[in-house]
Design a protein around this motif. Structure first.
Motif, PDB file in Angstrom:
ATOM      1  N   ALA A  81       0.817  -1.220   0.000  1.00 26.42           N
ATOM      2  CA  ALA A  81       0.000   0.000   0.000  1.00 26.42           C
ATOM      3  C   ALA A  81       0.849   1.268   0.000  1.00 26.42           C
ATOM      4  CB  ALA A  81      -0.931  -0.011   1.210  1.00 26.42           C
ATOM      5  N   GLY A  82       2.176   1.136   0.181  1.00 29.04           N
ATOM      6  CA  GLY A  82       3.065   2.296   0.158  1.00 29.04           C
ATOM      7  C   GLY A  82       3.411   2.830   1.531  1.00 29.04           C
ATOM      8  N   ILE A  83       3.325   1.962   2.554  1.00 31.30           N
ATOM      9  CA  ILE A  83       3.564   2.448   3.914  1.00 31.30           C
ATOM     10  C   ILE A  83       4.999   2.910   4.112  1.00 31.30           C
ATOM     11  CG2 ILE A  83       4.300   0.291   5.053  1.00 31.30           C
ATOM     12  CD1 ILE A  83       1.742   2.823   6.414  1.00 31.30           C
ATOM     13  N   PHE A  84       5.950   2.300   3.382  1.00 30.92           N
ATOM     14  CA  PHE A  84       7.341   2.698   3.589  1.00 30.92           C
ATOM     15  C   PHE A  84       7.593   4.097   3.067  1.00 30.92           C
ATOM     16  CE2 PHE A  84      11.518   0.903   4.737  1.00 30.92           C
ATOM     17  CZ  PHE A  84      11.073   0.085   5.764  1.00 30.92           C
ATOM     18  N   ASP A  85       6.968   4.438   1.963  1.00 28.30           N
ATOM     19  CA  ASP A  85       7.103   5.801   1.445  1.00 28.30           C
ATOM     20  C   ASP A  85       6.513   6.800   2.442  1.00 28.30           C
ATOM     21  OD1 ASP A  85       7.826   7.471  -0.933  1.00 28.30           O
ATOM     22  OD2 ASP A  85       5.701   7.985  -0.816  1.00 28.30           O
ATOM     23  N   ALA A  86       5.396   6.420   3.080  1.00 31.52           N
ATOM     24  CA  ALA A  86       4.763   7.295   4.070  1.00 31.52           C
ATOM     25  C   ALA A  86       5.623   7.434   5.326  1.00 31.52           C
ATOM     26  CB  ALA A  86       3.386   6.748   4.432  1.00 31.52           C
ATOM     27  N   ILE A  87       6.262   6.344   5.737  1.00 35.10           N
ATOM     28  CA  ILE A  87       7.126   6.403   6.911  1.00 35.10           C
ATOM     29  C   ILE A  87       8.312   7.328   6.637  1.00 35.10           C
ATOM     30  CG2 ILE A  87       8.684   5.054   8.366  1.00 35.10           C
ATOM     31  CD1 ILE A  87       6.756   2.681   7.934  1.00 35.10           C
ATOM     32  N   CYS A  88       8.878   7.233   5.443  1.00 34.39           N
ATOM     33  CA  CYS A  88       9.981   8.127   5.072  1.00 34.39           C
ATOM     34  C   CYS A  88       9.520   9.579   5.101  1.00 34.39           C
ATOM     35  CB  CYS A  88      10.517   7.767   3.685  1.00 34.39           C
ATOM     36  SG  CYS A  88      11.355   6.158   3.608  1.00 34.39           S
ATOM     37  N   PHE A  89       8.281   9.826   4.676  1.00 40.31           N
ATOM     38  CA  PHE A  89       7.706  11.164   4.753  1.00 40.31           C
ATOM     39  C   PHE A  89       7.686  11.645   6.207  1.00 40.31           C
ATOM     40  CE2 PHE A  89       4.123  14.014   5.392  1.00 40.31           C
ATOM     41  CZ  PHE A  89       4.235  14.912   4.340  1.00 40.31           C
ATOM     42  N   CYS A  90       7.327  10.751   7.125  1.00 44.50           N
ATOM     43  CA  CYS A  90       7.293  11.111   8.549  1.00 44.50           C
ATOM     44  C   CYS A  90       8.686  11.420   9.083  1.00 44.50           C
ATOM     45  CB  CYS A  90       6.664   9.975   9.354  1.00 44.50           C
ATOM     46  SG  CYS A  90       4.909   9.733   9.064  1.00 44.50           S
ATOM     47  N   VAL A  91       9.694  10.652   8.647  1.00 41.92           N
ATOM     48  CA  VAL A  91      11.061  10.934   9.072  1.00 41.92           C
ATOM     49  C   VAL A  91      11.459  12.352   8.662  1.00 41.92           C
ATOM     50  CG1 VAL A  91      13.495  10.304   8.774  1.00 41.92           C
ATOM     51  CG2 VAL A  91      11.774   8.511   9.042  1.00 41.92           C
ATOM     52  N   ARG A  92      11.024  12.762   7.477  1.00 41.05           N
ATOM     53  CA  ARG A  92      11.394  14.092   6.979  1.00 41.05           C
ATOM     54  C   ARG A  92      10.634  15.217   7.679  1.00 41.05           C
ATOM     55  NH1 ARG A  92      10.458  11.639   1.933  1.00 41.05           N
ATOM     56  NH2 ARG A  92       8.803  13.147   1.474  1.00 41.05           N
ATOM     57  N   HIS A  93       9.452  14.924   8.211  1.00 42.11           N
ATOM     58  CA  HIS A  93       8.603  16.021   8.689  1.00 42.11           C
ATOM     59  C   HIS A  93       8.100  15.892  10.125  1.00 42.11           C
ATOM     60  CE1 HIS A  93       8.514  17.554   4.614  1.00 42.11           C
ATOM     61  NE2 HIS A  93       8.094  16.387   4.171  1.00 42.11           N
ATOM     62  N   SER A  94       8.200  14.729  10.766  1.00 42.60           N
ATOM     63  CA  SER A  94       7.555  14.525  12.064  1.00 42.60           C
ATOM     64  C   SER A  94       8.222  15.310  13.184  1.00 42.60           C
ATOM     65  CB  SER A  94       7.565  13.044  12.445  1.00 42.60           C
ATOM     66  OG  SER A  94       6.639  12.341  11.661  1.00 42.60           O
ATOM     67  N   THR A  95       7.412  15.689  14.186  1.00 48.51           N
ATOM     68  CA  THR A  95       7.898  16.211  15.465  1.00 48.51           C
ATOM     69  C   THR A  95       7.077  15.537  16.551  1.00 48.51           C
ATOM     70  OG1 THR A  95       6.331  18.036  15.435  1.00 48.51           O
ATOM     71  CG2 THR A  95       8.521  18.455  14.507  1.00 48.51           C
ATOM     72  N   ASN A  96       7.662  15.348  17.715  1.00 42.43           N
ATOM     73  CA  ASN A  96       6.915  14.790  18.842  1.00 42.43           C
ATOM     74  C   ASN A  96       6.181  15.870  19.611  1.00 42.43           C
ATOM     75  OD1 ASN A  96       7.635  12.175  18.426  1.00 42.43           O
ATOM     76  ND2 ASN A  96       9.435  12.261  19.741  1.00 42.43           N
ATOM     77  N   THR A  97       6.594  17.122  19.386  1.00 46.84           N
ATOM     78  CA  THR A  97       6.063  18.219  20.188  1.00 46.84           C
ATOM     79  C   THR A  97       5.744  19.405  19.300  1.00 46.84           C
ATOM     80  OG1 THR A  97       7.446  17.519  22.014  1.00 46.84           O
ATOM     81  CG2 THR A  97       6.525  19.719  22.164  1.00 46.84           C
ATOM     82  N   ALA A  98       4.638  20.068  19.573  1.00 51.76           N
ATOM     83  CA  ALA A  98       4.296  21.306  18.869  1.00 51.76           C
ATOM     84  C   ALA A  98       4.249  22.438  19.877  1.00 51.76           C
ATOM     85  CB  ALA A  98       2.949  21.165  18.168  1.00 51.76           C
ATOM     86  N   VAL A  99       4.717  23.601  19.484  1.00 53.49           N
ATOM     87  CA  VAL A  99       4.699  24.760  20.374  1.00 53.49           C
ATOM     88  C   VAL A  99       3.872  25.861  19.713  1.00 53.49           C
ATOM     89  CG1 VAL A  99       6.080  26.496  21.560  1.00 53.49           C
ATOM     90  CG2 VAL A  99       6.960  24.173  21.295  1.00 53.49           C
ATOM     91  N   VAL A 100       2.882  26.344  20.432  1.00 53.53           N
ATOM     92  CA  VAL A 100       2.067  27.440  19.909  1.00 53.53           C
ATOM     93  C   VAL A 100       2.062  28.560  20.928  1.00 53.53           C
ATOM     94  CG1 VAL A 100       0.591  25.929  18.538  1.00 53.53           C
ATOM     95  CG2 VAL A 100      -0.041  26.432  20.887  1.00 53.53           C
ATOM     96  N   ALA A 101       1.878  29.773  20.472  1.00 56.25           N
ATOM     97  CA  ALA A 101       1.885  30.938  21.363  1.00 56.25           C
ATOM     98  C   ALA A 101       0.463  31.299  21.755  1.00 56.25           C
ATOM     99  CB  ALA A 101       2.554  32.115  20.671  1.00 56.25           C
ATOM    100  N   GLU A 102       0.286  31.667  23.000  1.00 58.31           N
ATOM    101  CA  GLU A 102      -1.022  32.130  23.448  1.00 58.31           C
ATOM    102  C   GLU A 102      -1.299  33.498  22.856  1.00 58.31           C
ATOM    103  OE1 GLU A 102      -1.113  32.004  27.661  1.00 58.31           O
ATOM    104  OE2 GLU A 102      -1.002  29.820  27.773  1.00 58.31           O
ATOM    105  N   GLY A 103      -2.524  33.691  22.443  1.00 64.09           N
ATOM    106  CA  GLY A 103      -2.906  34.974  21.867  1.00 64.09           C
ATOM    107  C   GLY A 103      -2.570  35.088  20.393  1.00 64.09           C
TER     108      GLY A 103
END
Length: 527
Positions: A81-103
């Motif tokens: 189904a192409g899961i390996f291509d998707a996993i490689c996409f995650c390696v290039r773009h994933s983060t475990n944490t997101a930071v957003v500013a209040e306001g």
């Protein structure tokens, strides 16, 4: 300063047990939906099924379980189904944490770094862990069609993943257990891939690929023998093609690699930045000092075996040989390091005292390292090098290990005329060494020497016969040459080692077997 809050994706996962349970089923029954969900980017992104960014961590968690069984039917459907291509996409773009500013204001880089620091692993670690599970689970002798599809997808994405890891090492360079796992895993996967599909060697050697750059940086930041050894084993064939494993040589024989200088420059690039959020660039001298510091650190790792110490010295020797033309900041740093040469002499003694083939190879590697710099044209560097050898105890170590030395084909040669007067005196006090010279004397070899073939081979391995008497003859000539040159440095000095007295014309004492050398007294001759 704006107020910020951290969104920990794994914490959100724990709060959505129903979502986790749903994806446990969907990963196995609808792999294409999982592929689409993994490629979502941004908090507002959404797939046709309504999946969002928050579904990705659940999918990754279940894929780690499935990738541990790469021969299963479930994994086969996922790969198709192409899961390996998707996993490689995650390696290039994933983060475990997101930071957003209040306001709604944009947080500063310092605020984001402070928040992200609380995360345990780098953002690309968990998807790369899936790659590691699947790659290590492949059969080495025969790659199945599913595994080949997996390798094809991985090969297409490999260089872009290395580019992300080079630019965003995140926590990979930290001196902690989790970071050591990341450094080890990267090299382990890269090495394994060359066995499963030698075309990956071509990927690593390709102009612009950063695999060697990343692994050299990881080698510099190693904190255990595990990560230093694995990264060194990947780097050695690129630095010194003659020691490459057979599968590597077979590939490069049919696919000519780029110039060694170009590959070496890419490897050295791994030392060009400091660790930390700023990633400040190092000047060439600082890069050379970082390489030397890393080598010394690795040699002192607890329970480091003699053969692993030999591997570290092989890396240093290979870096030096290329650096003479492509990275000229390194040789002077090595020449002037008394700590390095004292450590190398220590390893020479340890290798001589260990009765194993690995130790003998390390002994050879150390001897080879001692030949560096003998063609150096700058007297100040050559003087520093020879002084480091003498103060480090090189000649004492060679004399202690003379029986092993006789079986080794390499020896150091002399560059005495280039030395300053002070260094010449320092060297002269190391001679004469009658034990060394007499042990290698070729007088008793007779017809065995005359009939010896210089290029004799051992068991068809292609290695030169270290027991061939030709090497013993060469060693004898070199030692006699060094001794003669050293003793000629001051014709009026007593030739007994460590004696600095002058010899008066009317009181000199000579040995009846060798009237060419003189002593200041009968006591010096007898000693």
């Amino acid at each position: 300063m704006s107020r910020t809050k951290r969104i920990d994706i794994r914490a959100i996962m724990a709060q959505h047990e129903d979502r986790a349970a749903r994806w446990k089923i969907l990963v196995r029954t609808d792999p294409r939906r999982a592929v689409r969900a993994l490629k979502i980017r941004g908090f507002t992104g959404e797939s046709v099924e309504g999946d969002t960014l928050w579904d990705g961590p659940h999918i990754i968690g279940h894929l780690k379980t499935e990738s541990a069984q790469p021969q299963s039917a479930v994994w086969r459907r996922l790969v198709e189904a192409g899961i390996f291509d998707a996993i490689c996409f995650c390696v290039r773009h994933s983060t475990n944490t997101a930071v957003v500013a209040e306001g709604g204001s944009q947080p500063s880089q310092e605020e984001m770094d402070a928040q992200v620091k609380e995360t345990m692993f780098s953002g690309w670690f968990e998807p790369f862990q899936i790659i590691c599970n699947a790659v290590l689970g492949c059969a080495r002798d025969r790659v199945s069609p599913t595994e080949q599809r997996m390798l094809d997808d991985l090969r297409k994405n490999w260089s872009s993943m290395m580019e992300r890891i080079w630019k965003q090492p995140m926590f990979c360079l930290e001196p902690r257990e989790e970071s050591m796992v990341e450094r080890t895993m990267l090299a382990q996967v890269a090495i394994r891939l060359t066995y499963l599909d030698p075309a990956f060697i071509g990927v690593y050697l390709k102009h612009g690929d950063l695999t060697f750059t990343v692994c050299f940086r990881n080698w510099l930041h190693s904190t255990t023998t595990s990560d230093s050894q694995l990264n060194a084993r990947l780097l050695m064939p690129a630095l010194e093609p003659s020691v490459a494993p057979q599968h590597w040589k077979r590939y490069t024989d049919s696919h000519p690699p780029p110039a060694t200088e170009e590959v070496h420059a890419r490897i050295i690039l791994g030392a060009s930045k400091e660790s930390g959020p700023t990633g400040r660039k190092r000047r060439p001298r600082q890069m050379a000092e970082a390489i030397l510091a890393a080598t010394l650190k690795h040699l002192h790792f607890p329970k480091t075996s003699v053969d692993l110490q030999g591997l570290e010295l092989q890396i240093l020797d290979a870096l030096y040989l290329q650096s003479k033309t492509t990275f000229t900041a390194l040789p002077p740093v090595l020449y002037q390091s008394t700590e390095l040469w004292a450590e190398v002499v220590r390893i020479l003694r340890c290798a001589a005292g260990a009765d194993t083939e690995e130790a003998k190879q390390t002994y050879c590697d150390v001897l080879k390292l001692f030949t560096i710099g003998l063609t150096e044209r700058k007297p100040e560097y050559l003087n520093a090098l020879v002084a480091c050898w003498v103060t480090g105890g090189l000649f004492d170590a060679l004399e202690e290990s003379i029986d092993l030395l006789l079986t080794i084909r390499d020896a150091v040669s002399s560059a005495i005329p280039k030395l300053t007067r002070g260094t010449q005196t320092l060297l002269r006090l190391q001679f004469p060494r009658p034990l060394l010279v007499s042990k290698v004397a070729p007088e008793q070899m007779g017809s065995r020497f005359r009939q010896a073939s210089f290029m004799a081979r051992v068991d068809g391995t292609g290695n030169l016969d270290t027991g061939n008497p030709v090497w013993r003859e060469a060693a004898h000539e070199i030692l006699v040459d060094i001794s003669s040159n050293a003793l000629r440095l001051d014709c009026s000095a007593c030739v007994r080692r460590d004696c600095e007295k002058r010899v008066d014309a009317g009181s000199k004492v000579c040995c009846e077997k060798c009237t060419r050398v003189q002593y200041c007294s009968q006591s010096c001759l007898e000693r």
